[in-house]
Scaffold this motif. Structure first.
Motif, PDB file in Angstrom:
ATOM      1  N   GLY A   1       6.742   5.642   4.426  1.00  0.00           N
ATOM      2  CA  GLY A   1       5.389   6.149   4.258  1.00  0.00           C
ATOM      3  C   GLY A   1       5.243   7.547   4.824  1.00  0.00           C
ATOM      4  O   GLY A   1       6.142   8.099   5.435  1.00  0.00           O
ATOM      5  N   SER A   2       4.100   8.119   4.602  1.00  0.00           N
ATOM      6  CA  SER A   2       3.768   9.415   5.166  1.00  0.00           C
ATOM      7  C   SER A   2       2.843   9.163   6.347  1.00  0.00           C
ATOM      8  O   SER A   2       1.642   8.940   6.174  1.00  0.00           O
TER       9      SER A   2
ATOM     10  N   GLU B   1      -1.232   9.038   6.176  1.00  0.00           N
ATOM     11  CA  GLU B   1      -1.889   7.741   6.319  1.00  0.00           C
ATOM     12  C   GLU B   1      -2.804   7.711   7.541  1.00  0.00           C
ATOM     13  O   GLU B   1      -3.852   7.055   7.529  1.00  0.00           O
TER      14      GLU B   1
ATOM     15  N   TRP C   1       0.829  -1.207   0.000  1.00  0.00           N
ATOM     16  CA  TRP C   1       0.000   0.000   0.000  1.00  0.00           C
ATOM     17  C   TRP C   1       0.863   1.256   0.000  1.00  0.00           C
ATOM     18  O   TRP C   1       0.599   2.208  -0.745  1.00  0.00           O
ATOM     19  N   THR C   2       1.904   1.257   0.836  1.00  0.00           N
ATOM     20  CA  THR C   2       2.770   2.433   0.923  1.00  0.00           C
ATOM     21  C   THR C   2       3.593   2.610  -0.343  1.00  0.00           C
ATOM     22  O   THR C   2       3.784   3.735  -0.816  1.00  0.00           O
TER      23      THR C   2
ATOM     24  N   GLY D   1      -1.077   1.535   5.465  1.00  0.00           N
ATOM     25  CA  GLY D   1       0.298   1.434   4.998  1.00  0.00           C
ATOM     26  C   GLY D   1       1.300   1.293   6.133  1.00  0.00           C
ATOM     27  O   GLY D   1       0.943   1.078   7.289  1.00  0.00           O
TER      28      GLY D   1
ATOM     29  N   VAL E   1       2.783   6.203  -1.729  1.00  0.00           N
ATOM     30  CA  VAL E   1       3.854   7.181  -1.509  1.00  0.00           C
ATOM     31  C   VAL E   1       4.889   7.119  -2.628  1.00  0.00           C
ATOM     32  O   VAL E   1       5.452   8.137  -3.020  1.00  0.00           O
TER      33      VAL E   1
ATOM     34  N   GLY F   1       3.242   3.603   7.406  1.00  0.00           N
ATOM     35  CA  GLY F   1       3.159   4.700   8.366  1.00  0.00           C
ATOM     36  C   GLY F   1       2.146   4.432   9.459  1.00  0.00           C
ATOM     37  O   GLY F   1       2.401   4.701  10.634  1.00  0.00           O
TER      38      GLY F   1
END
Length: 328
Positions: free
Chosen positions: A266-267, A271, A103-104, A278, A108, A280
């Motif tokens: 990640g952010s 997130e 997902w990340t 993700g 991202v 994060g």
């Protein structure tokens, strides 16, 4: 020789990162076994031998010396065993990371690449057209870099998700009607849920790339080789791309290596705002629950990503700028 020096440096950095990754959680206050026993105690009485079993399961056996724990830790890493997560107990850390990292990487990773390409491309054009109306919009775009992620994310959620209803409010996909898999329904749902977080990341980060590239472009245009190329009557597009932009982009490429490595991290704020599943979000839960095994696994994956991305960009940097390979 250049390649061997680079490999030796990054191998030493990897060993240092692995060692710090082992030591830091053991120096922090708290114990994951105590946290897990506290969770089990809420459901009923805990058997006397539970603590010993959990210490062996989580690799937190305090009866072993630090060196023995370090050897066991390296042995587990070599086998791909990062331990058991307290947050997602009894799931192994590798399973948790394996579910979160795609997902990340998609969200991202694609967002960071788009922000870099758009920022560098527009920055090169703005620097080439310095003094025109194109150059005058740079301060407005650079202002976006100072906007906090969470504030921009909340504003976008309010307007585009709550009021207009163009995008879903939170999540990674529609859990009620779609099952994860390589089907068009799932891909379409994931794109729909990931568009608003991606816009947040791109809008928040494009200003830095644009401003940095614009300033380097203006500086490069005054160099002798660019002036000579223009004096020879070369096509302006060729001068801009081949002579000016290629050299002006070198600092941006080096900065992109660092940001590319942290794609895996990640952010975290973005997130969290969008409840995106993700890395994060997993890291925030691990820190909140003192899940040392999951934190170690996440930090190690992030470290490897940063080192590998920097190594690749270092090698690529040597291709676009041969001067870096001619050290004495």
């Amino acid at each position: 020789m250049y390649l061997l020096r680079k490999l030796a440096f990054y191998l030493a950095a990897f060993w240092a990162a692995v060692t710090l990754n082992f030591l830091i959680p053991r120096l922090l206050p708290g114990n994951p076994v105590d946290i897990l026993i506290g969770k089990l105690a809420q459901q009923g009485p805990v058997a006397p031998g539970t603590r010993d079993s959990l210490e062996m399961l989580l690799g937190s056996d305090t009866s072993e010396s630090l060196w023995s724990q370090y050897v066991s830790y390296l042995s587990g890493l070599a086998k791909g065993d990062f331990g058991t997560s307290v947050t997602y107990f009894p799931a192994p850390v590798t399973d948790v990371i394996g579910q979160a990292i795609p997902w990340t990487l998609l969200l991202v990773g694609i967002s960071t690449l788009l922000a870099f390409l758009l920022g560098v491309g527009l920055g090169a054009f703005a620097g080439w057209k310095r003094g025109t109306w194109v150059d005058s919009i740079i301060p407005a775009t650079a202002l976006l870099q100072s906007v906090p992620y969470f504030w921009l994310a909340l504003v976008l959620v309010y307007f585009f998700a709550v009021n207009l209803g163009w995008f879903p409010l939170s999540g990674g996909y529609d859990v009620n009607s779609v099952r994860p898999g390589w089907s068009w329904e799932f891909i379409e749902s994931a794109i729909s849920y990931g568009t608003l977080p991606a816009i947040t990341i791109v809008v928040s980060s494009i200003g830095g790339w644009l401003l940095g590239m614009r300033n380097m472009m203006v500086s490069t245009l005054s160099d002798d080789y660019v002036v000579t190329a223009e004096a020879k009557g070369l096509h302006p597009v060729r001068v801009m791309i081949t002579y000016a932009a290629r050299n002006a982009a070198l600092p941006s490429v080096a900065g992109f290596a660092i940001s590319l490595g942290f794609v895996v991290a990640g952010s975290i704020v973005t997130e969290q705002v969008f409840s995106y599943p993700g890395i994060g979000n997993a890291m925030l839960l691990a820190v909140s629950n003192n899940d040392y095994a999951l934190m170690q696994g996440l930090f190690l994956v992030i470290t490897i990503a940063v080192l590998v991305s920097n190594l690749l960009v270092d090698l690529f940097y040597g291709l676009i700028d041969p001067r870096t390979r001619t050290r004495n």
